[in-house]
Motif scaffolding. Structure first.
Motif, PDB file in Angstrom:
ATOM      1  N   UNK A  25     -27.121   6.152  21.564  1.00  0.00           N
ATOM      2  CA  UNK A  25     -28.374   5.567  21.077  1.00  0.00           C
ATOM      3  C   UNK A  25     -28.461   4.090  21.435  1.00  0.00           C
ATOM      4  N   UNK A  26     -27.335   3.375  21.285  1.00  0.00           N
ATOM      5  CA  UNK A  26     -27.318   1.948  21.621  1.00  0.00           C
ATOM      6  C   UNK A  26     -27.524   1.726  23.117  1.00  0.00           C
ATOM      7  N   UNK A  27     -26.923   2.608  23.918  1.00  0.00           N
ATOM      8  CA  UNK A  27     -27.110   2.501  25.368  1.00  0.00           C
ATOM      9  C   UNK A  27     -28.573   2.689  25.727  1.00  0.00           C
ATOM     10  N   UNK A  28     -29.214   3.686  25.108  1.00  0.00           N
ATOM     11  CA  UNK A  28     -30.632   3.951  25.380  1.00  0.00           C
ATOM     12  C   UNK A  28     -31.502   2.772  24.961  1.00  0.00           C
ATOM     13  N   UNK A  29     -31.230   2.211  23.774  1.00  0.00           N
ATOM     14  CA  UNK A  29     -31.995   1.055  23.293  1.00  0.00           C
ATOM     15  C   UNK A  29     -31.777  -0.140  24.210  1.00  0.00           C
ATOM     16  N   UNK A  30     -30.537  -0.331  24.657  1.00  0.00           N
ATOM     17  CA  UNK A  30     -30.238  -1.441  25.566  1.00  0.00           C
ATOM     18  C   UNK A  30     -30.962  -1.303  26.889  1.00  0.00           C
ATOM     19  N   UNK A  88     -29.487  19.298  22.409  1.00  0.00           N
ATOM     20  CA  UNK A  88     -28.075  18.921  22.291  1.00  0.00           C
ATOM     21  C   UNK A  88     -27.539  19.209  20.885  1.00  0.00           C
ATOM     22  N   UNK A  89     -28.385  18.992  19.880  1.00  0.00           N
ATOM     23  CA  UNK A  89     -27.959  19.230  18.492  1.00  0.00           C
ATOM     24  C   UNK A  89     -27.777  20.726  18.211  1.00  0.00           C
ATOM     25  N   UNK A  90     -28.653  21.555  18.808  1.00  0.00           N
ATOM     26  CA  UNK A  90     -28.602  22.999  18.574  1.00  0.00           C
ATOM     27  C   UNK A  90     -27.555  23.710  19.432  1.00  0.00           C
ATOM     28  N   UNK A  91     -26.976  22.986  20.374  1.00  0.00           N
ATOM     29  CA  UNK A  91     -26.022  23.610  21.295  1.00  0.00           C
ATOM     30  C   UNK A  91     -24.819  24.175  20.548  1.00  0.00           C
ATOM     31  N   UNK A  92     -24.423  25.426  20.863  1.00  0.00           N
ATOM     32  CA  UNK A  92     -23.203  25.982  20.238  1.00  0.00           C
ATOM     33  C   UNK A  92     -21.941  25.260  20.686  1.00  0.00           C
ATOM     34  N   UNK A  93     -22.071  24.447  21.771  1.00  0.00           N
ATOM     35  CA  UNK A  93     -20.924  23.687  22.242  1.00  0.00           C
ATOM     36  C   UNK A  93     -20.831  22.319  21.586  1.00  0.00           C
ATOM     37  N   UNK A  94     -21.812  22.018  20.718  1.00  0.00           N
ATOM     38  CA  UNK A  94     -21.836  20.703  20.075  1.00  0.00           C
ATOM     39  C   UNK A  94     -20.592  20.497  19.238  1.00  0.00           C
ATOM     40  N   UNK A  95     -20.066  19.276  19.285  1.00  0.00           N
ATOM     41  CA  UNK A  95     -18.833  18.970  18.555  1.00  0.00           C
ATOM     42  C   UNK A  95     -19.060  18.852  17.069  1.00  0.00           C
ATOM     43  N   UNK A  96     -20.350  18.753  16.695  1.00  0.00           N
ATOM     44  CA  UNK A  96     -20.653  18.652  15.266  1.00  0.00           C
ATOM     45  C   UNK A  96     -20.338  17.295  14.677  1.00  0.00           C
ATOM     46  N   UNK A  97     -20.140  16.310  15.540  1.00  0.00           N
ATOM     47  CA  UNK A  97     -19.814  14.976  15.038  1.00  0.00           C
ATOM     48  C   UNK A  97     -21.044  14.212  14.582  1.00  0.00           C
ATOM     49  N   UNK A  98     -22.208  14.859  14.748  1.00  0.00           N
ATOM     50  CA  UNK A  98     -23.437  14.216  14.272  1.00  0.00           C
ATOM     51  C   UNK A  98     -24.010  13.275  15.316  1.00  0.00           C
ATOM     52  N   UNK A  99     -24.749  12.324  14.832  1.00  0.00           N
ATOM     53  CA  UNK A  99     -25.498  11.418  15.706  1.00  0.00           C
ATOM     54  C   UNK A  99     -24.551  10.515  16.490  1.00  0.00           C
ATOM     55  N   UNK A 100     -24.781  10.426  17.792  1.00  0.00           N
ATOM     56  CA  UNK A 100     -23.942   9.596  18.652  1.00  0.00           C
ATOM     57  C   UNK A 100     -24.555   8.206  18.745  1.00  0.00           C
ATOM     58  N   UNK A 101     -23.990   7.288  17.984  1.00  0.00           N
ATOM     59  CA  UNK A 101     -24.535   5.923  17.925  1.00  0.00           C
ATOM     60  C   UNK A 101     -24.361   5.174  19.240  1.00  0.00           C
ATOM     61  N   UNK A 102     -23.277   5.462  19.965  1.00  0.00           N
ATOM     62  CA  UNK A 102     -23.048   4.778  21.232  1.00  0.00           C
ATOM     63  C   UNK A 102     -24.150   5.115  22.238  1.00  0.00           C
TER      64      UNK A 102
END
Length: 614
Positions: free
Chosen positions: A187-192, A171-185
């Motif tokens: 990550x929180x969903x996954x941890x939850x 997802x990070x290497x994707x040329x379609x990536x928005x470049x907004x960096x790490x998606x904290x939301x």
């Protein structure tokens, strides 16, 4: 799957089953293994064979549930304490192998002119070995419980867990990536989601299965087992993680459950069928047209990747202190790419890193490597020198040397277990009474739910590797059924059994148990001794009387064994009352045991009559 005409849906199910039923026994007889049989069966009936199926992706999507259930069964064998003991192999050897093989393959691909990003993703997909193929082969060869087998499973676990960060990298290497960096939301969903699963495993699942077990509805237990596996997989998938990770976590959380053996048994049939279907779907997915058009490229890529990965696996194992023989076996067994490569390549295609042709070529390379794995193992077995095995080469885990299986945890089984546990023996206990299991857990004793009269339960409980099986259940028919099953399936295992009465004890001796004892005999001896003491009889005389009683009892037992009157005798079974008065032991010509209601007349040992008491 091809669109069937009305009323012909069953044709496709029959075709799948028939292909597997014909191919797998044939390939196993040829020594090529079940996996290659399934792959070739799928290729034969797929869109590039008989064309019975035109869309293998739809089958593959359903069949992936077989991999999910396989990982659940792996997880259920991995108690947290066991995972902690294996941490060195998982995070040491496993991480070393993944990183070393990934670097080796990436550099080889980049040197061959492949762009670095594509070389990295393609290589990491190939590094993730096929858990399904490797576990199937380990089970077929009987190595899953050995020390080398456990180290291989540890590596597979690390590889399976690696799919999560690899998908994040895609997802990070994707040329379609928005470049907004790490998606904290996210990550929180996954941890939850992970926290929810842990909480459910600790506080919800055991009480749920206890309620279902007490209801006696076996089909509901099976449905609940499927619900846990599929529900955990769905939760992880919805949270952005992999279904396989969810199933594995569910297994680990239930690994300490009292119902783990029953869950294994309920899931196993579905796992086996769906896993076979998965391999067939992989075989169908092999694009023969693409392979023929690019056979030089694909063959070169497959053989080169297999060689480099095997070399990397071997070198990583040797650098970790593993001997040559085991390292060579690891290199041959883990030489292939795995099912997670398809997931990674699909994600890379969706992310715009791969085009469709690149993904198809890489997938074909992985499929060919999977198909060639049994062949590589055959070559490895011929190459390796078959040296004599001494004690230091025995691979059974240390705890199995004193492993004891105890069946039945009632009042008799509880007393039997205490000295063994106090001595520190590895004791596996199964019981069908959910209430007893809950009570035992309050005293810190781990008892598993399982019916000892079933072969699959005995196998799941470790009967094959047990040094001794203690049959402590209540009821003569149940005991006899368990003993006969053990003698048939595990003839070398020692059996100690609880007998109901003398007649039952004789039956158990005839069945071939190594030791039996009537459940009331010793307590009756102790009771008699205390009674005589209270009556003022001298202690030395009491000891003589008790010893004489034991001797007479043993003599009676031997006579009855010789006479062979134990089977089907109502009097010995306790169904015919013995009339009073009692006969003194000294009375000549009679051997009498009122407690077990049996009489033998030495002069006519085949005659058993109530009149002998008068």
């Amino acid at each position: 799957m091809a669109t069937p005409t009305d009323g012909n849906d069953l044709v496709y199910a029959v075709a799948l089953l028939a292909a597997g039923v014909v191919a797998v026994p044939l390939f196993k007889r040829l020594g090529l293994g079940a996996v290659l049989g399934y792959l070739c069966a799928g290729l034969t009936i797929g869109p590039f064979g008989l064309k019975l199926f035109s869309n293998p992706d739809s089958i593959l999507h359903v069949a992936e549930l077989g991999v999910v259930m396989f990982l659940f069964l792996i997880g259920i064998e991995m108690q947290p304490s066991r995972l902690w003991r294996m941490r060195k192999d998982i995070f040491g050897l496993g991480a070393l192998q993944v990183s070393f093989c990934g670097s080796l393959l990436t550099m080889a691909g980049f040197t061959a002119g492949i762009p670095l990003t594509i070389a990295f993703i393609g290589s990491m997909g190939f590094v993730l070995s096929s858990t399904a193929i490797v576990m199937q082969i380990l089970e077929e060869k009987g190595k899953a419980a050995t020390a080398p087998g456990q180290r291989i499973i540890s590596t597979l676990l690390l590889e399976d867990l690696s799919i999560v960060p690899l998908l994040a990298i895609v997802a990070f290497l994707s040329p379609f990536s928005s470049g907004e960096g790490f998606n904290w939301l996210n990550a929180l969903i996954a941890v939850g989601a992970v926290a929810s699963m842990v909480a459910a495993g600790i506080w919800l699942l055991n009480p749920l299965f206890a309620i279902l077990a007490s209801s006696g509805a076996r089909e509901v237990m099976t449905a609940a087992a499927l619900l846990v596996v599929l529900g955990a997989a769905l939760l992880m998938e919805l949270s952005g993680l992999s279904m396989a990770m969810g199933a594995f976590m569910a297994g680990v959380l239930l690994s300490e459950s009292s119902f783990r053996h029953q869950l294994e048994i309920d899931i196993e049939p579905f796992r086996g069928i769906l896993l076979g279907l998965f391999f067939m779907a992989v075989g169908m997915s092999l694009d023969i047209k693409l392979v023929l058009e690019n056979w030089v490229l694909i063959a070169t890529a497959a053989l080169s990747c297999m060689f480099l990965k095997s070399l990397g696996v071997y070198l990583a194992a040797r650098s970790f202190g593993i001997n040559h023989r085991e390292a060579f076996f690891r290199g041959a067994l883990l030489t292939q790419g795995g099912e997670f490569a398809f997931v990674l390549y699909a994600a890379a295609t969706a992310a715009g890193i791969f085009d469709a042709r690149t993904a198809a070529t890489l997938s074909a390379t992985v499929i060919i490597s999977m198909a060639l794995t049994p062949v590589v193992l055959m070559l490895q077995q011929r190459i390796i020198k078959k040296s004599k095995v001494d004690l230091k080469d025995i691979d059974l885990p240390e705890e199995l040397s004193n492993n004891i299986l105890l069946i039945g945890f009632g009042r008799f089984g509880q007393m039997v277990s205490q000295p063994l546990l106090a001595k520190g023996y590895d004791l596996s206990i199964i019981e069908t009474d959910a209430k007893l299991i809950r009570i035992a857990s309050t005293f810190g004793v781990k008892v598993y739910y399982g019916d000892g009269t079933r072969l699959d339960v005995l196998q799941a409980s470790g009967a094959k590797d047990a040094s001794m099986i203690l049959v402590c259940v209540t009821g003569t028919e149940t005991t006899n059924k368990i003993v006969n099953l053990i003698k048939t399936e595990f003839p070398a295992t020692k059996i100690f059994a609880r007998a109901y009465d003398r007649g039952h004890a004789l039956e158990l001796v005839h069945a071939g148990v190594d030791y039996q004892i009537r459940e009331t005999f010793e307590s009756a001896m102790a009771f008699s001794k205390e009674t005589l003491l209270e009556l003022g009889v001298d202690a030395e005389e009491i000891d003589e009387i008790i010893a004489d009683t034991r001797q007479r009892d043993n003599e009676r037992f031997q006579i009855q064994m010789t006479a062979g009157i134990y089977a089907g005798n109502d009097l010995l079974r306790g169904n015919t009352p013995v009339p009073a008065p009692l006969v003194k032991p000294e009375r000549e010509g009679q051997i009498f045991d009122q407690s077990d209601q049996d009489i033998v007349t030495p002069s006519n040992e085949q005659t058993v009559s109530p009149e002998a008491t008068t």
